[in-house]
Design a protein around this motif. Structure first.
Motif, short mmCIF file in Angstrom:
data_model
loop_
_atom_site.label_atom_id
_atom_site.label_comp_id
_atom_site.label_asym_id
_atom_site.label_seq_id
_atom_site.Cartn_x
_atom_site.Cartn_y
_atom_site.Cartn_z
N ALA B 143 0.83 -1.62 0.24
CA ALA B 143 -0.48 0.10 0.18
C ALA B 143 0.90 1.57 -0.12
N LEU B 146 -3.74 4.79 1.47
CA LEU B 146 -4.74 4.20 2.59
C LEU B 146 -5.80 5.19 3.14
N VAL B 155 -7.34 1.25 -1.19
CA VAL B 155 -6.43 1.47 -0.92
C VAL B 155 -5.42 1.30 -2.75
N ARG B 157 -2.31 0.00 -4.32
CA ARG B 157 -1.14 -0.39 -4.43
C ARG B 157 0.25 -0.11 -5.21
N ILE B 174 -3.38 -5.14 5.81
CA ILE B 174 -2.43 -4.08 4.53
C ILE B 174 -1.34 -3.63 5.26
#
Ligand SMILES: Cc1cc2nc3c(=O)[nH]c(=O)nc-3n(C[C@H](O)[C@H](O)[C@H](O)COP(=O)(O)OP(=O)(O)OC[C@H]3O[C@@H](n4cnc5c(N)ncnc54)[C@H](O)[C@@H]3O)c2cc1C
Lengths: 309, 249
Positions: B143, B146, B155, B157, B174
């Motif tokens: 991540a 967030l 999130v 990524r 996470i």
């Protein structure tokens, strides 16, 4: 023995890393099935049938596999893993995401980023950013493995004649939703498959100056990479990052420009065949791994290099 | 809501790992140890969520030797409210670590678990994914952003091809990438305060889990060394060597 390789693809075609993973599977030995899981991925499955040495292509084509969410891919892998002695995938962000999840659901360990196959249960893998190599033996019934693709040559993309078998898909887990992917759409070759890579570091000073590297890259048919410092500073997007926590690459030629050569950066490029470093500091650690070092101001050396090509 | 955040004690990332002469592992005697960098990002994110009023409590968990207390005290100095140390002398594999986490999650019922995406010693990148599997929770790995929205987590990524956005139900696991945030430093008064914050110790054996390792390390070797290179005097010489000696352009 029978081996399941989970292919990485973008629905239309296979990602190159899959071919290196097939080679690792060959070295373990046994029948190889290639799983193509996605939504609208029959074209990738067709391509997969051509890969040399593949026994069957298993196709799981279903809306639940849109975005290839870890929860859904892991459940699918678990549903068929019992038929195999080994399950392999590339140690890319795709493989690293779902494979440990599948392993835990099966109550098996995962062997991360193998760089060498010693036997069906013994493998070598880098640890501590590649500063040590661990030889490990697994006692698990099914070996779940991610493969460091730079350590295995790609299998031939043609010459195979596997049949496609459609497999049963599962319901969406409902736990997560894929919203989108944003990539910097570059016409240039992809970092992990490029034969030549030119990377810039903090010494580049800003994103604008990366155009100098792009110009050289275009002449060499090279990809452009970066150190973490350059990505953190916002010079270039995250997918450029080479290193322990970015991409691990091993091109024929790697040119590091304005990069000091921290352990974490070396972890991503020190297996390159020929390494060139251009840095104004003669003490920079990058020179310890370079085949050709040039102590120079990059703002003079790079334009000169551009002209000389 | 409570956040459980994992922290691991590792060799300092600035220190070069040295292989032991008997090839049994890495020599850590008198080596400088710190909190795994990715765990620092996980701790920072948890504290920011509390500062933003999105959560109430940050509980830090470490599994390891008694000295891991230092790493937990560091997390407390950064702002965690309390800490749990599961004591073991053994180096557990990620699957076993995930099982220990699960046992603590069942005790603590957090709404979110934050961990680092990988630890810089064994570079496994597994624990978060394994934990979410064992809990049947969603996962959001690597991540770099967030946000908690309407009882779910949004999130961003970091993936090989760019930035992916997913939305996951909560509770979730996470795993933090380095660009999730810039971790703060602990101030001296906070370091002092951390000494008095609650830290619970649990013996691994008391959790009654099967944490047996599935892998045996046969040996740990030095990586192959690169042959020494040469310095060139000019760009012209460099281009000449690349064309005629290395033959790579
Ligand atoms: C857990 C962890 C993970 C990490 N993962 C990664 C990773 O995946 N990849 C990565 O790259 N880093 C990673 N890092 C960061 C790494 O430790 C270094 O901080 C980073 O690689 C430094 O980037 P750099 O070499 O561009 O910058 P610097 O170290 O600042 O070096 C800049 C260099 O540019 C040179 N320079 C400056 N101006 C000029 C000029 N005009 N001409 C020529 N040379 C010039 C300087 O001499 C210097 O050597 C990680 C760190 C940690 C803690």
């Amino acid at each position: 023995m029978s081996i399941l390789v989970i292919a990485e693809h973008d629905n239309a075609s296979l990602v190159g890393a899959t071919l290196n993973t097939v080679t690792a599977a060959h070295q373990i030995g046994g029948d190889i099935d290639l799983l193509i899981a996605g939504n609208g991925c029959s074209a990738a499955a067709q391509e997969a049938t051509q890969v040399f040495g593949v026994n069957r292509v298993l196709l799981a084509d279903d809306p639940s596999l849109e975005g290839q969410l870890a929860e859904n891919i892991a459940n699918l892998v678990v549903s068929i893993a019992g038929n195999y002695s080994h399950v392999l995938t590339a140690a890319t962000t795709f493989g690293k995401n779902f494979m440990p999840r599948a392993a835990a659901l099966l109550d098996m360990s995962q062997i991360s980023e193998i760089s060498e196959v010693i036997s069906a249960d013994t493998f070598v893998r880098p640890v501590y950013a590649g500063n040590a190599m661990a030889k490990v033996q697994s006692s698990d019934k099914i070996k779940l493995i991610t493969v460091r693709t730079t350590k295995f040559d790609p299998a031939a993309a043609t010459g195979g004649s596997a049949a496609v078998e459609t497999i049963e898909t599962l319901a969406d887990s409902g736990l997560s939703r894929f919203l989108g992917l944003s990539s910097s759409d570059s016409e240039r070759v992809e970092l992990t498959s490029a034969a030549i890579v030119i990377s810039g570091g903090r010494g580049m000073q800003n994103g604008e100056n990366f155009h100098m590297l792009e110009s050289v890259a275009d002449k060499l048919g090279a990809a452009v990479g970066a150190s973490r410092a350059a990505v953190d500073a916002g010079f270039v997007p995250n997918e450029y990052q080479v290193g322990q926590t970015g991409k691990v690459i091993a091109p024929d030629l790697y040119i590091a420009v304005g990069i000091s050569g921290a352990i974490q950066h070396l972890a991503g490029m020190k297996d390159s065949k020929t390494i060139v470093a251009i840095n104004k500091d003669s003490e920079a650690p990058i020179f310890q791994v370079s085949d050709y070092g040039l102590v120079a101001d990059l703002f003079e050396a790079v334009p000169e290099l551009d002209k000389a090509l | 809501m409570k956040v459980l955040v994992g922290v691991k004690r590792v060799l300092d990332p600035q220190v070069k790992a040295r292989v032991k002469a008997d090839k049994s592992g890495i020599d850590l005697t008198n080596a400088k140890m710190t909190m795994n960098p990715f765990c620092e990002n996980a701790v920072e994110e948890a504290i920011r969520l509390r500062e933003a009023g999105s959560i109430e409590e940050v509980v830090a968990l470490s599994i390891g030797v008694a000295k891991s207390e230092e790493t937990l005290r560091n997390a407390l100095a950064l702002g965690a409210d309390r800490a749990i140390l599961v004591l073991t002398e053994e180096v557990l594999e990620p699957l076993a670590i995930a099982k220990v986490f699960k046992a603590i999650v069942e005790k603590e019922s957090p709404g979110l678990v934050l961990v680092g995406k990988q630890s810089i010693d064994d570079d496994c990148n597994q624990t978060g994914q394994m934990l979410s599997a064992l809990l049947d929770w969603p996962q959001a790995t690597f991540a770099s952003n967030l946000e908690l929205v309407d009882g779910t987590a949004l999130v961003t990524r970091e993936v090989d091809s760019g930035l992916e956005t997913i939305n996951v139900n909560m509770p979730a696991v996470i795993s933090a990438d380095l660009r999730l945030n810039v971790p703060r430093y602990a101030s001296l008064p906070n370091v002092m305060k951390a000494k008095r914050k609650p830290l619970e110790k649990i013996n691994l054996a008391d959790l009654g889990l099967d944490t047996a390792n599935r892998m045996t390390t046969i040996e740990v070797m030095e990586p192959p060394a690169r042959a020494a290179g040469v310095m060139v005097e000019s760009v012209a010489e460099l281009v000449d060597k690349l064309r005629n000696e290395a033959k790579v352009i």
